[in-house]
Design an enzyme around this catalytic site. Structure first.
Site, PDB file in Angstrom:
ATOM      1  N   ASP A 311       0.847  -1.190   0.000  1.00 40.36           N
ATOM      2  CA  ASP A 311       0.000   0.000   0.000  1.00 40.36           C
ATOM      3  C   ASP A 311       0.876   1.230   0.000  1.00 40.36           C
ATOM      4  O   ASP A 311       2.036   1.167   0.388  1.00 40.36           O
ATOM      5  CB  ASP A 311      -0.778   0.092   1.319  1.00 40.36           C
ATOM      6  CG  ASP A 311      -1.949  -0.843   1.369  1.00 40.36           C
ATOM      7  OD1 ASP A 311      -2.437  -1.195   0.300  1.00 40.36           O
ATOM      8  OD2 ASP A 311      -2.351  -1.192   2.488  1.00 40.36           O
ATOM      9  N   ASP A 618      -5.444  -3.389   4.369  1.00 40.81           N
ATOM     10  CA  ASP A 618      -6.054  -2.938   5.611  1.00 40.81           C
ATOM     11  C   ASP A 618      -7.576  -3.015   5.584  1.00 40.81           C
ATOM     12  O   ASP A 618      -8.208  -3.219   6.601  1.00 40.81           O
ATOM     13  CB  ASP A 618      -5.598  -1.518   5.962  1.00 40.81           C
ATOM     14  CG  ASP A 618      -5.793  -0.543   4.804  1.00 40.81           C
ATOM     15  OD1 ASP A 618      -6.410  -0.927   3.800  1.00 40.81           O
ATOM     16  OD2 ASP A 618      -5.339   0.601   4.914  1.00 40.81           O
ATOM     17  N   ASP A 622      -9.721  -6.036   1.102  1.00 36.52           N
ATOM     18  CA  ASP A 622      -8.385  -6.581   0.868  1.00 36.52           C
ATOM     19  C   ASP A 622      -8.287  -8.043   1.287  1.00 36.52           C
ATOM     20  O   ASP A 622      -7.305  -8.720   0.977  1.00 36.52           O
ATOM     21  CB  ASP A 622      -7.334  -5.780   1.649  1.00 36.52           C
ATOM     22  CG  ASP A 622      -7.164  -4.380   1.089  1.00 36.52           C
ATOM     23  OD1 ASP A 622      -7.440  -4.208  -0.110  1.00 36.52           O
ATOM     24  OD2 ASP A 622      -6.762  -3.478   1.832  1.00 36.52           O
TER      25      ASP A 622
HETATM   26 MG    MG Z   1      -6.680   4.199   2.200  1.00 38.51          MG
END
Ligand code: MG
Ligand code: ADP
Length: 890
Positions: A311, A618, A622
């Protein structure tokens, strides 16, 4: 019924005092856990092994033959084995349990009118709990208000389709209740706890609540199978020896004890335990670098990772957003400086007066504050943000401009909301505004530019110029800023249930805000470490490609524009088939404007390209990618419950650098497993070789049965576990990852095993033969050969400390347990030679100084042999490296 999501500020909840009292009355909100096995049980379990049965049988046979001394000694060995095994297993188990305890379930409650995150175990009936997408429902609760709330109740019903929830829905009781243990897959809600702990619906069917057990690593299963194979081959060797012995008229009792002794010595029965210990130590070390291991196999898997798909927000960056700049549609730029109010903001406007700008900024910030789920609370001496960091940054900007969220909300009574979800990329709210309904939207620029048909200027709304707005966005994003857009509109009143996405058309575009999110300081170093360690890094983000590229460059990733791909092009490639997708992902290193659901196909495609992938996540969406990647990495702070529970490891600090630290620890653990395997297998094989050479050559038994049992104690008792505790060698990240499929017994290991076995087993045989030829008695010869083998094996333990580095370069003080273990074992053996009872039982005698010197120099040959082999493989590695370099540049 009122189904409006009431802002938390309108609710008070229980007081802390009341909650404490109820906690006493109702007890903890937790289900009873199975108790861990007692140390006594663990101890008794040590005796459940075929090898031990044979030993016990041997003791009984000895007693039957009235050889009480032997029986007594075997008893001692059994006891010591049991104690050593039990303490190792017990402490490993306790360490694992303690680490599991680090994952505390949490819940957001409103108490004394303030939302706060607490340990879910202290929830009590009557508590008001906030639910949002991705969280696990902490207790049974009656829903007071919901927004687009859906729960996955598979745990209770087996039905995997999410169930829609309604506040106070009449008719079906279940629709208005959120059940403990189920997952919120979408939306928001507030509920009042009606039952906790065992009183919940899931508590009633406790059998369903499988306590999460750490899965057994495939590596451990492989090792156990391997230990069985060795046991079988040692067993065959035993049969052969007994047959030879019978032909040579050795006594049956002696032969039986010999077989037992050799089996105990040569079978690596301690290997699985030592590997469990290695993994437990690995888990603890990972916790030390902010990595919590949920699945044991992840320790091994992390070490072989070749690709990290990370990410951006919060992992590469700090997720501390500040609005630094607002851009109005006519090009007016307003710079926000940290900690200053709007009067101090620099305005760069081509045309208009400040007052007009101020009004349009206020319009924009209103559209930022209304569809906003964050809150600023005055906490002691400063403001504290609660909620999403984007939301908090926007509220802070509004407050700097003198616009308090509460005041704006009072002027615009809320009708309904569309909460932010990453797949929508926007949030909207509907408010009463006279006889019309006013809508406010904040979200990704592309999305809002598409929804709007006009844009605000000093002289009123004019037709939208999409190209100009896109260029403004490109400029902000190109500087690494996260860009949000704002728009508003008016619609005919509609019933609250009808309001939704389709009303977000013909909006007036209000402008853009650029937010700065500083890079984490550790990230560039970690990215560089990845490069050295042969690990590729890809960024997967929902954010704009230019923002992502700017941040990635700042982090030190190198790539060109063709390596930046978007969710749209992924979708196109996917439509053409796996091959097109794989070709795209093979080259790309930045995946931007990706929807969470696309993460899974990226991960699967990378795996098809031969990568061993660690992916971070998160959000609730996901979860599939986290589950299917080789290593799913969830965020401990930002992550939702769903993400955490789908992952293999959790980063307690959300930091990219921690993944790299975890990879390093994973490599250390795997190397340690190889060290233990090498040590135990090579020493066991040497003992078998000694006998397989001596008996067919017509020599007497080179060691007595009890001596073999003793040998096992003083060379393997704690050395294997001590080896499992070896620290990092320092160059773990200077090597490319090993191939995930590569067996433990690779070429290097096989060759080194063969050499060591030959030197130790063959050396023992030659010494024995030589001594007998010199006319020494059998008793003397055995005494000396035993000492030689003890020295060999303890030296070999030192050799095993590093696969590549010379034993003379390793710091002895780095593993005090190993060094003191070896010294103690060696001292024990010397003591046994001198203490009459022991010397008598074990057929030992003190050894003359001259013999000692000869033995030490003989035993040192194992250093020479392994050093030479290490030198060979180091040279091969260098040659391999330069081949690679040559290959790359050609
Ligand atoms: Mg975000
Ligand atoms: P990232 O991968 O950086 O975490 P996200 O998926 O969280 O990206 O966000 C994707 C886009 O959604 C952002 O670029 C932004 O335009 C928009 N967005 C993010 N957070 C919010 C929010 N709280 N409200 C509205 N829009 C948002």
């Amino acid at each position: 019924m009122n189904t409006t999501f009431e802002p938390p500020s309108g609710l008070c909840g229980l007081s802390e005092a009341e909650a404490r009292e109820r906690l006493d009355r109702y007890g903890q909100n937790a289900l009873p856990e199975p108790r861990p096995p007692s140390i006594l049980r663990v101890f008794l379990r040590q005796f459940l092994s075929p090898l031990i049965y044979i030993l016990i049988a041997a003791a009984l046979v000895s007693i039957a033959l009235s050889d009480v001394k032997d029986a007594f000694f075997i008893g001692i060995v059994l006891l010591l084995n049991g104690i050593i095994g039990a303490t190792q297993e017990f402490s490993a188990g306790r360490a694992a349990a303690a680490l599991r305890g680090l994952e505390v379930p949490q819940a957001t409650v409103i108490r004394d009118g303030v939302p706060r995150v607490i340990d879910a175990r202290v929830l009590v009936p009557g508590d008001l709990v906030l639910l949002e997408a991705g969280s696990r429902v902490p207790a049974d609760m009656r829903l007071g208000s919901v927004e687009d709330l859906q729960c996955d109740e598979a745990l209770l019903t087996g039905e995997s389709l999410p169930v829609r929830k309604d506040a106070g829905a009449d008719g079906s009781e279940g629709r208005a209740t959120a059940f403990a243990g189920t997952m919120v897959t979408r939306g928001r809600g507030i509920g009042e706890v009606v039952a906790t702990g065992p009183a919940t619906k899931v508590g009633g069917i406790a059998a369903l609540v499988a306590a999460r057990d750490l899965s057994r690593p495939p590596l451990l299963i492989r090792m156990e199978r391997f230990a069985r194979t060795i046991a079988l081959s040692v067993g065959l060797a035993m049969v052969a020896l007994v047959l030879i012995g019978l032909l040579r008229d050795l006594g049956l009792h002696q032969l039986f004890l010999l077989a037992v002794g050799l089996a105990v010595s040569a079978i690596p029965e301690g290997l699985p335990v030592a590997i469990s210990v290695t993994l437990a130590i690995g888990m603890r070390r990972m916790a030390g670098v902010n990595v919590i291991v949920r699945n044991m196999p992840a320790i091994e898997a992390l070490g072989s990772c070749t690709m990290i798909a990370t990410d951006k927000t919060g992992t590469l960056t700090l997720n501390e957003l500040t609005v630094t700049e607002v851009r109005l549609p006519d090009g007016t730029i307003v710079l926000f400086e940290a900690g200053r109010d709007l009067d101090a903001c620099a305005v760069h406007s081509p045309t208009v007066a400040t007052q007009a700008v101020r009004e349009r900024i206020a319009d924009l910030l209103r559209a930022a504050a209304l569809p906003n789920e964050g809150r600023l609370v005055l906490d002691g001496d400063g403001w504290r943000g609660v909620g999403d960091t984007v939301d908090i940054a926007l509220l802070s900007a509004a407050r700097k401009a003198g616009l308090a969220q509460e005041a704006i909300a009072r002027d615009h009574p809320l009708i309904a909301r569309i909460p932010y979800e990453p797949d929508l990329k926007y949030a909207a709210s509907f408010h009463h505004g006279g006889d019309r309904v006013r809508t406010f939207v904040k979200g990704a620029p592309e999305t809002l530019i598409a929804m709007a048909d006009r844009m605000a200027t000093a002289t009123g709304a004019i037709a939208i110029d999409r190209a100009v707005l896109m260029a403004q966005q490109a400029d902000l994003a190109g500087r690494g800023l996260r860009v949000l857009a704002f728009a508003e509109g008016e619609i005919e009143p509609a019933s609250q249930e009808e309001l939704g996405h389709r009303h977000l058309v013909d909006l007036v575009f209000l402008g853009l805000a650029g937010m700065h999110d500083p890079l984490r300081a550790e990230v560039p170093g970690a990215v560089q470490a990845c490069r050295r360690a042969g690990i590729e890094v890809a960024v997967v983000t929902g954010d704009d490609p230019r923002t992502a590229a700017a941040i990635a460059r700042e982090a030190g990733l190198t790539f060109d524009d063709s390596q930046v791909v978007t969710g749209d092009s992924l979708r196109q490639a996917e439509a053409e088939g796996d091959d097109a997708l794989d070709a795209l992902t093979r080259l790309a290193s930045i995946f931007a404007r990706v929807e969470p659901a696309q993460k899974l196909s990226i991960v699967l495609s990378m795996a098809r390209n031969g990568h061993f992938v660690a992916v971070t996540g998160d959000g609730a969406n996901d979860a599939p990618a986290l589950k299917h990647a080789h290593v799913g990495v969830a965020m401990g702070k930002r992550g939702t419950d769903i993400a955490r529970e789908s992952a293999d490891i959790i980063l307690t600090d959300d930091n990219f650098a921690s993944i790299v630290a975890g990879i390093r620890e994973g490599r250390v653990s795997y190397a340690n497993i190889r060290k233990v395997v090498f040590m135990t297998v090579s020493t066991g094989a040497a003992e078998v070789l000694l006998f397989l050479l001596a008996l067919p050559f017509g020599l007497p038994m080179p060691l007595m049965p009890l001596q073999l049992l003793w040998l096992n104690l003083v060379t393997n008792g704690i050395q294997d576990v001590a080896l499992a505790a070896e620290g990092a060698e320092g160059d773990e990240l200077d090597r490319p990852p090993r191939a995930p499929k590569e067996p433990i017994f690779n070429g290097v290991m096989m060759r080194r095993l063969a050499i060591s076995t030959l030197v130790m087993g063959g050396g023992g045989f030659v010494a024995f033969w030589w001594l007998l030829n010199l006319g020494r008695s059998e008793f003397e010869a055995r005494n000396i050969v035993l000492l030689l083998i003890v020295l060999f094996e303890n030296f070999q333990t030192l050799n095993a400390r590093s696969e590549n580095h010379s034993v003379f370069r390793l710091d002895l003080a780095a593993n005090p347990l190993l060094v003191s273990g070896i010294v103690a074992a060696q001292a024990l053996h010397v003591a046994a030679m001198h203490v009459p009872v022991m010397a008598e039982t074990l057929d030992l005698a003190p050894v003359a100084l001259a013999d000692w010197l000869v033995l030490l120099s003989l035993a040192a040959s194992i250093f020479l042999a392994v050093e030479f082999d290490k030198w060979l493989s180091r040279r091969a590695a260098i040659a391999g490296d330069s081949d690679e370099v040559a290959g790359n540049t050609s």
